[in-house]
Structures are given as structure tokens and as C-alpha cells.
Design a protein around this motif. Sequence first.
Motif, mmCIF file in Angstrom:
data_model
loop_
_atom_site.group_PDB
_atom_site.id
_atom_site.type_symbol
_atom_site.label_atom_id
_atom_site.label_comp_id
_atom_site.label_asym_id
_atom_site.label_seq_id
_atom_site.Cartn_x
_atom_site.Cartn_y
_atom_site.Cartn_z
ATOM 1 N N PRO A 190 8.289 -17.781 -12.246
ATOM 2 C CA PRO A 190 7.731 -16.902 -13.263
ATOM 3 C C PRO A 190 8.182 -15.459 -13.031
ATOM 4 O O PRO A 190 8.532 -15.026 -12.152
ATOM 5 C CB PRO A 190 6.086 -17.199 -13.033
ATOM 6 N N PRO A 191 7.713 -14.621 -14.206
ATOM 7 C CA PRO A 191 8.228 -13.346 -14.096
ATOM 8 C C PRO A 191 7.550 -12.536 -13.071
ATOM 9 O O PRO A 191 7.842 -11.553 -12.462
ATOM 10 C CB PRO A 191 7.879 -12.884 -15.413
ATOM 11 N N LEU A 192 6.228 -12.676 -12.983
ATOM 12 C CA LEU A 192 5.463 -12.227 -11.759
ATOM 13 C C LEU A 192 4.838 -13.312 -10.829
ATOM 14 O O LEU A 192 4.563 -14.532 -11.387
ATOM 15 C CB LEU A 192 4.035 -11.502 -12.588
ATOM 16 N N PRO A 193 4.661 -12.907 -9.589
ATOM 17 C CA PRO A 193 4.458 -13.888 -8.557
ATOM 18 C C PRO A 193 2.793 -14.442 -8.954
ATOM 19 O O PRO A 193 2.021 -13.586 -9.303
ATOM 20 C CB PRO A 193 4.485 -13.240 -7.383
ATOM 21 N N PRO A 194 2.506 -15.713 -8.647
ATOM 22 C CA PRO A 194 0.965 -16.048 -8.803
ATOM 23 C C PRO A 194 0.105 -15.746 -7.811
ATOM 24 O O PRO A 194 -1.112 -15.996 -7.893
ATOM 25 C CB PRO A 194 1.137 -17.643 -8.761
ATOM 26 N N SER A 195 0.642 -15.102 -6.423
ATOM 27 C CA SER A 195 -0.377 -14.866 -5.448
ATOM 28 C C SER A 195 0.173 -13.902 -4.708
ATOM 29 O O SER A 195 1.548 -13.578 -4.691
ATOM 30 C CB SER A 195 -0.538 -16.194 -4.591
ATOM 31 N N GLN A 196 -0.521 -13.013 -3.793
ATOM 32 C CA GLN A 196 0.011 -12.116 -2.842
ATOM 33 C C GLN A 196 0.790 -12.615 -1.630
ATOM 34 O O GLN A 196 1.744 -12.028 -1.621
ATOM 35 C CB GLN A 196 -1.424 -11.439 -2.076
ATOM 36 N N ALA A 197 0.645 -13.815 -1.435
ATOM 37 C CA ALA A 197 1.550 -14.495 -0.362
ATOM 38 C C ALA A 197 2.965 -14.567 -0.997
ATOM 39 O O ALA A 197 3.807 -14.255 -0.281
ATOM 40 C CB ALA A 197 1.135 -15.722 0.061
ATOM 41 N N GLN A 198 3.122 -14.787 -2.178
ATOM 42 C CA GLN A 198 4.300 -14.593 -2.774
ATOM 43 C C GLN A 198 5.055 -13.517 -3.078
ATOM 44 O O GLN A 198 6.220 -13.215 -3.127
ATOM 45 C CB GLN A 198 4.408 -15.401 -4.152
ATOM 46 N N ALA A 199 4.106 -12.490 -3.474
ATOM 47 C CA ALA A 199 4.354 -11.183 -3.715
ATOM 48 C C ALA A 199 5.079 -10.328 -2.613
ATOM 49 O O ALA A 199 5.971 -9.605 -2.778
ATOM 50 C CB ALA A 199 2.954 -10.265 -4.310
ATOM 51 N N ILE A 200 4.641 -10.724 -1.417
ATOM 52 C CA ILE A 200 5.376 -9.987 -0.311
ATOM 53 C C ILE A 200 6.539 -10.546 0.243
ATOM 54 O O ILE A 200 7.113 -10.217 1.288
ATOM 55 C CB ILE A 200 4.068 -9.776 0.859
ATOM 56 N N LEU A 201 6.799 -11.602 -0.356
ATOM 57 C CA LEU A 201 7.959 -12.284 0.014
ATOM 58 C C LEU A 201 9.376 -12.024 -0.777
ATOM 59 O O LEU A 201 9.126 -11.677 -2.279
ATOM 60 C CB LEU A 201 8.145 -13.771 0.036
ATOM 61 N N SER A 245 0.931 -1.084 -0.209
ATOM 62 C CA SER A 245 -0.085 -0.014 0.068
ATOM 63 C C SER A 245 0.843 1.365 -0.076
ATOM 64 O O SER A 245 0.410 2.388 -0.380
ATOM 65 C CB SER A 245 -0.845 0.053 1.314
ATOM 66 N N GLU A 246 2.201 1.177 0.439
ATOM 67 C CA GLU A 246 2.982 2.355 0.387
ATOM 68 C C GLU A 246 3.702 2.666 -0.820
ATOM 69 O O GLU A 246 4.481 3.434 -1.108
ATOM 70 C CB GLU A 246 4.193 2.152 1.495
ATOM 71 N N ARG A 247 3.650 1.641 -1.939
ATOM 72 C CA ARG A 247 4.436 1.747 -3.043
ATOM 73 C C ARG A 247 3.432 2.634 -3.995
ATOM 74 O O ARG A 247 2.246 2.536 -3.628
ATOM 75 C CB ARG A 247 4.743 0.347 -3.760
ATOM 76 N N SER A 248 3.817 2.964 -5.262
ATOM 77 C CA SER A 248 2.962 3.513 -6.080
ATOM 78 C C SER A 248 1.829 2.707 -6.597
ATOM 79 O O SER A 248 0.840 3.274 -6.827
ATOM 80 C CB SER A 248 3.857 3.975 -7.254
ATOM 81 N N GLU A 249 1.881 1.485 -6.696
ATOM 82 C CA GLU A 249 1.126 0.678 -7.091
ATOM 83 C C GLU A 249 0.907 -0.962 -6.382
ATOM 84 O O GLU A 249 2.144 -1.174 -5.850
ATOM 85 C CB GLU A 249 0.841 0.343 -8.576
ATOM 86 N N ALA A 250 -0.080 -1.562 -6.357
ATOM 87 C CA ALA A 250 -0.046 -2.847 -5.639
ATOM 88 C C ALA A 250 0.782 -3.877 -6.571
ATOM 89 O O ALA A 250 0.847 -3.648 -7.599
ATOM 90 C CB ALA A 250 -1.626 -3.356 -5.341
ATOM 91 N N PRO A 251 1.446 -4.873 -5.761
ATOM 92 C CA PRO A 251 2.199 -5.743 -6.381
ATOM 93 C C PRO A 251 1.134 -6.418 -7.674
ATOM 94 O O PRO A 251 -0.033 -6.823 -7.028
ATOM 95 C CB PRO A 251 2.621 -6.808 -5.511
ATOM 96 N N LYS A 252 1.661 -6.816 -8.740
ATOM 97 C CA LYS A 252 0.873 -7.353 -9.770
ATOM 98 C C LYS A 252 1.031 -9.166 -9.836
ATOM 99 O O LYS A 252 2.250 -9.364 -9.363
ATOM 100 C CB LYS A 252 1.543 -6.912 -11.201
#
Length: 524
Positions: A267-278, A60-67
Amino acid sequence: MVAGELLQEHVPACEAASADKTDSQYQDLTNVAIHVTALDSKQQADRELPPDEEEAMLPSERSEAPKTSLYCRRFAVLTIFSLYSLVNAFQWIQYSIIANIFTHYYSVTNVMIDWLSVVYMVCYVPLIFPATWLLDWKGLRVTALLGAGLNCVGAWMKCASVGPHLFWVTMVAQVVCSVAQVFILGLPSRIASVWFGPREVSTACATAVLGNQLGVAIGFLLPPVLVPNTPEDKELMSRNIGIMFYGTAAISTLLFILTVIVIQDRPPLPPSQAQAILPTSPTEDYSYKKSIINLFRNKAFILLLLSYGIMTGSFYSVSTLLNQMIIAYYKGEELNAGRIGLTLVVAGMVGSILCGLWLDYTKTYKMTTLVVYILSFCGMLVFTFTLNLKCLLVVFFTAGALGFFMTGYLPIGFEFGVEITYPESEGTSSGLLNAFAQVFGIVFTFIQGKLTTDYNPQVGNIFICAWIFLGIILTALIKSELKRHGANMGSSKSQPVPTECASEKVNNGVRLESSSSLSRETSL
């Protein structure tokens, strides 16, 4: 982000002497920050933010949410892994299911043939720690290449062991295959987590485990067909064993080539929010030793280690000794012994997929684990007391029921372990679960084998039943705290943060707030 807020983050809360002093210092710093902002552009400020702190920022502090995104390649990765895991499992059981044939061919005892199976378990225990360290630091691709490569080497070495006096060669080859297994068994959870979305992760893990189970099933079916019992003609026996070994080597080689081409770390982008924040790779402050300590401090995980070890060790023991149990009551039924083993594992494969789909839909990990454990105990009791009824049809039915629940438990244990240990590495938790399974498998195989030889198969099976009952009690004591599910649903306050601030509870570079905010499963 406002520049004043940025500078405020760099003033540790522990350095404030009093509330008034803090307010005055903050006002001064804010004025300075406004002056700096007037001179520099917002883009330059963002560009000067240290990369480790930028990665540590909340989404939420970044310019946009992780994809997040899902890629079709995930199915190819899962398929190739499942296939070379299949071949490795086939090589584990291919001796035990025709133990009487190999004892005659190599002129060795049943115990020596049992060691061709037990060596898989013995090698796993000391090597699991360097293997999981390698998975954490070098990634999925390197680990997968080692597993597929060593599996291929071991298969070709077995081709050189075709000869009545070459038992030592086949033992060395089996040791190489058992080392390959160390780099295979811990990957299902990692592949599922880094490649598959939250609504399919449990099914993907079950499918990856299913590949190993299918290898055991084929190992029960094909060796009795490819190598029939011809004690009067050792030359024909050598030819048949050679066909089995060379065919396995050719398939292993093809799968190694496909592993080189297909499998990637993530993969280039994470598949889930749980992976995106790691973090995508271990941070500078990451400690493998600390990760192990954190896992052993988790009481729920310790209970799962013991209960998973008991159930999976029981499966290893029953699979290894199945030929001896069947032959004890049904002389000359080597082919049916293999078919019974096939029935046991195929039913377990169906159970694995159904359990994976159920977990993806309900997320009731503890409830499902406990119910499957109880039904496995019931299945083992029925199998034990119907084995000597002199009716093979009953044995087929009871073995299928036992396999449906006992083998179906394997992916449930993996996924439950990942849930209660998040955000620790999936490879580390899965590796420890498998290590305990191997230890229990070694102990159970030798004790049950001794009881079967000295008394009868029923006594050995009762020994296994007693331990499974203990596993039910341990499973009931597990406190279910679904941390990964909470992260995916947004109810978990877990995110990567800098670890310099001593006032935060840091879990190897990832802060996990109070468990009261985590998703909890209803306890029995």
C-alpha cells in the motif's frame, strides 16, 4: 536537526584518539557548522542530506514520525490470493482422493498416482530459493502473477490429458502446477505483514493459509462427486474427468485476470511501525545469501524448521494416503473417503482462524504452538487406533479432531517464524519452512505408503505418531523472542542504518540492538 549534530554523525567514533582530542575536534567542527548554518537555510541542509542516510534516520530524528494507514484494498488482495491458492491446492489433491479410479483409467499403479501428489513437494525444494529471491527483489505483484499464471497454464494442460493413454500429459501439467505452488505458499506472511495492521496480522495470515486448506477440502469433496467410479464405462469416465479439468481451467483463468487487476506490491503507506522502519525495497548492501545465512544461524528458527517440517509433512502424507487408508478398511467407500478428508480440512480451517485470532489477542506464540502440537499428537493417536473399528462415524469424528489441530498449526508456524526472525524477509522464512515441510512430506509419504501397502494403515500411522512426538520435544526447546511484536510496541530498538560502520551489529541493512530489550514470551 542542529547542524552541529549533523556533522557530528559524520565523524566515526572509532577515529577519536582520546577524549580530550575528541572534545577539541568537536568544538572546532561545531563552530564551523554554526558558520555554515548562517549562510545556508535549514531547508537546503535537509535537501542535501544523502537519501540513503535520510532513510536510515530514526523516526524520532525526522521532522515527523512515520505515518501508517490501513486500506480497504487489503481485503481484496487477501481474497484473490486465497482463491487462486485454493485452486492450486485443489489440483494437488484431486488425483489422490480418487486414486483407485485414476489407476484404472490410466492403467498405472498406485505409486504413479502418488507421484502426482509428491511432485508438488519435489519441485518446491529446489525452486524455493529462486522464488524467495524473486519475492525479495521483484516484489509481491510479480510473484503473485507467476503463481496465478502458471496455475492457469497447468489447468489448461490437464484438459489435453483426457484420454486413457495420456498419463504423461497429466504428469507434465501437474509439474507446471507444482511450480506455480512455489510462488504461492510463501506469500501468506508477506501479504499479512505489508498490508495488515499489528492487531490483525496473524488473523490475515491464517486467512491466507485457509484458502489453501479450503482448496484441499474441496479437493477431497468434489472429485468423488464429479468422477464416480464407473470401471465398466471408460467413455463416461473420460467425460466426467473432462468436466472436472475444464471447470478448473475456467476458474483459474478468471482468477489470473483478477490477480492482474487487484494485487499490488504494497500500500502507499505502511500498515504498522514494524513495516515503517523497514526499507520498502532491498538496499544496495542487501544480500540474499546473507539473509539465508542469518536464518540458519538462528537456533530457534532451526528448531522451528524441523518441528514445522514434521507436522506439515505429516499432514501432507496423511492427506495423500487417506483414500488408500479408508479403502483398506471400508471397501467401496470412495465418496465417504472424500467426505472424511473434507471433515479433516474444514475442522482445520476453523482451527486456523481461531488460532490466528488467539495469537492477535495474546501474542503467546510458543505456548500456542506447543499446545497445538501436543493436541495434534493426541489426535493422531486416536485416529490411528480407531480407524479399524468398522464405524465410519467414529472415523469422521477422529479425523475432524485431528484436522482441527494439525491443520490449524500451519499459520501458527508461519507467524512464529516471522516473529523470531524479524527483520529478515517474511517470504524467505516462510519459504524455508515450506521447503522443510515438502522434504518431510516426500519422505513420510513414501515410507508411510510402503508401510500401509506392505502391512496395514495402522503401522504407517504409528510411524507418523513417533515423528510428531519428536516434534513436540523440538518445539519445547524453541526460545521465544518476539522481535516483530517488540518493534510494533516500541520496545525493540530496531531501525534501518547505514552499514559502513563496523562497530554496529547490522542485519542486512537493519540494525537490531541487544535482545534484552525485545519482547519475550513466558517460556514453559
